[in-house]
Design a protein around this motif. Sequence first.
Motif, PDB file in Angstrom:
ATOM      1  N   ILE A   1      -3.425   5.114  -1.205  1.00  0.00           N
ATOM      2  CA  ILE A   1      -4.335   5.835  -0.306  1.00  0.00           C
ATOM      3  C   ILE A   1      -4.005   7.527  -0.548  1.00  0.00           C
ATOM      4  O   ILE A   1      -2.897   7.741  -0.356  1.00  0.00           O
ATOM      5  CB  ILE A   1      -4.403   5.585   1.062  1.00  0.00           C
TER       6      ILE A   1
ATOM      7  N   ARG B   1      -2.722  -1.101  -3.578  1.00  0.00           N
ATOM      8  CA  ARG B   1      -3.498  -0.142  -3.188  1.00  0.00           C
ATOM      9  C   ARG B   1      -2.875   1.352  -2.930  1.00  0.00           C
ATOM     10  O   ARG B   1      -1.786   1.504  -2.365  1.00  0.00           O
ATOM     11  CB  ARG B   1      -4.072  -0.403  -1.834  1.00  0.00           C
TER      12      ARG B   1
ATOM     13  N   LEU C   1      -8.141   9.963   5.431  1.00  0.00           N
ATOM     14  CA  LEU C   1      -8.072   9.322   4.329  1.00  0.00           C
ATOM     15  C   LEU C   1      -9.367   9.325   3.310  1.00  0.00           C
ATOM     16  O   LEU C   1     -10.626   9.210   3.781  1.00  0.00           O
ATOM     17  CB  LEU C   1      -8.087   7.494   4.554  1.00  0.00           C
TER      18      LEU C   1
ATOM     19  N   ILE D   1       0.813   5.539   0.249  1.00  0.00           N
ATOM     20  CA  ILE D   1       0.131   6.605   0.797  1.00  0.00           C
ATOM     21  C   ILE D   1       0.820   7.938   0.214  1.00  0.00           C
ATOM     22  O   ILE D   1       1.789   8.135   0.289  1.00  0.00           O
ATOM     23  CB  ILE D   1       0.165   6.817   2.322  1.00  0.00           C
TER      24      ILE D   1
ATOM     25  N   TYR E   1      -9.468   9.078  -0.293  1.00  0.00           N
ATOM     26  CA  TYR E   1      -9.482   8.242  -1.657  1.00  0.00           C
ATOM     27  C   TYR E   1      -8.725   7.134  -1.429  1.00  0.00           C
ATOM     28  O   TYR E   1      -7.710   7.041  -0.891  1.00  0.00           O
ATOM     29  CB  TYR E   1      -9.195   9.347  -2.618  1.00  0.00           C
ATOM     30  N   GLU E   2      -8.882   5.962  -2.225  1.00  0.00           N
ATOM     31  CA  GLU E   2      -8.221   4.727  -2.333  1.00  0.00           C
ATOM     32  C   GLU E   2      -8.690   4.195  -3.792  1.00  0.00           C
ATOM     33  O   GLU E   2      -9.606   4.099  -4.295  1.00  0.00           O
ATOM     34  CB  GLU E   2      -8.892   3.656  -1.260  1.00  0.00           C
TER      35      GLU E   2
ATOM     36  N   MET F   1       0.966  -1.164   0.031  1.00  0.00           N
ATOM     37  CA  MET F   1       0.088   0.272  -0.017  1.00  0.00           C
ATOM     38  C   MET F   1       0.980   1.265  -0.063  1.00  0.00           C
ATOM     39  O   MET F   1       1.883   1.330   0.823  1.00  0.00           O
ATOM     40  CB  MET F   1      -0.970  -0.069   1.279  1.00  0.00           C
TER      41      MET F   1
END
Length: 220
Positions: free
Chosen positions: A171, A169, A180, A3, A182-183, A1
């Motif tokens: 983020i 993913r 948070l 960010i 939007y993903e 993931m």
Amino acid sequence: MTIVGPSGCGKTTLLRIISGLIEATAGTARLNGTAIAGPSRSVGMVFQSPVLLPSRTALENVLIPIDIQRKDRKASLDDAQRLIDLVGLRGYERNYPHEMSGGMQQRVAICRALIHDPEVLLMDEPFGALDALTREQMNLELQRVWMSSGKTVLMITHSIPEAVFLGSRVIVMSRRPGSLIYEAGITEPRPRDLSFMGTPEFGRLSDGVRTQIQSNADAA
């Protein structure tokens, strides 16, 4: 993931909470269902700067967590060598930090974070100080390490292309106070090569992330 989000939104703070380095002022962070109450051996951390000890060789820097945890050094030598081989540094085990490039030093930092076999690897803008070409190569290297180790990786980056290229993913965090917002799921099969960055799908995904960040900034 991966960010992404504007500077000052709390990305690094979030990572430090997950690592147990600081306490959350509200809410609870959990690792495998257990509340995080401090630093855990289940978590490895790679910072923006490699933070290597100049008096130690590459191999000795990798073994720092083993020394701190007072584990059997000899029993860990094979693991350290395996990690060094994995990141393409065979032959540089006895080199000191000043004898290695920035990218090589960051590879040592990744090995150090993995030597105690953590379940989760946290990375705080690890390639931000590297030139563009080296950064692209480190993206490929990290993808290879991730696929070989099977670790969960949570990585902060200011680079939208890097986030989309590496992430399963992506983020997006809002401006301060960060949340948070939007993903995006990235389903491109792996291993991904750099040609993925030139595809229409990559452009669409990157634009989607960029639009969310820009929209939030405009709303400010």
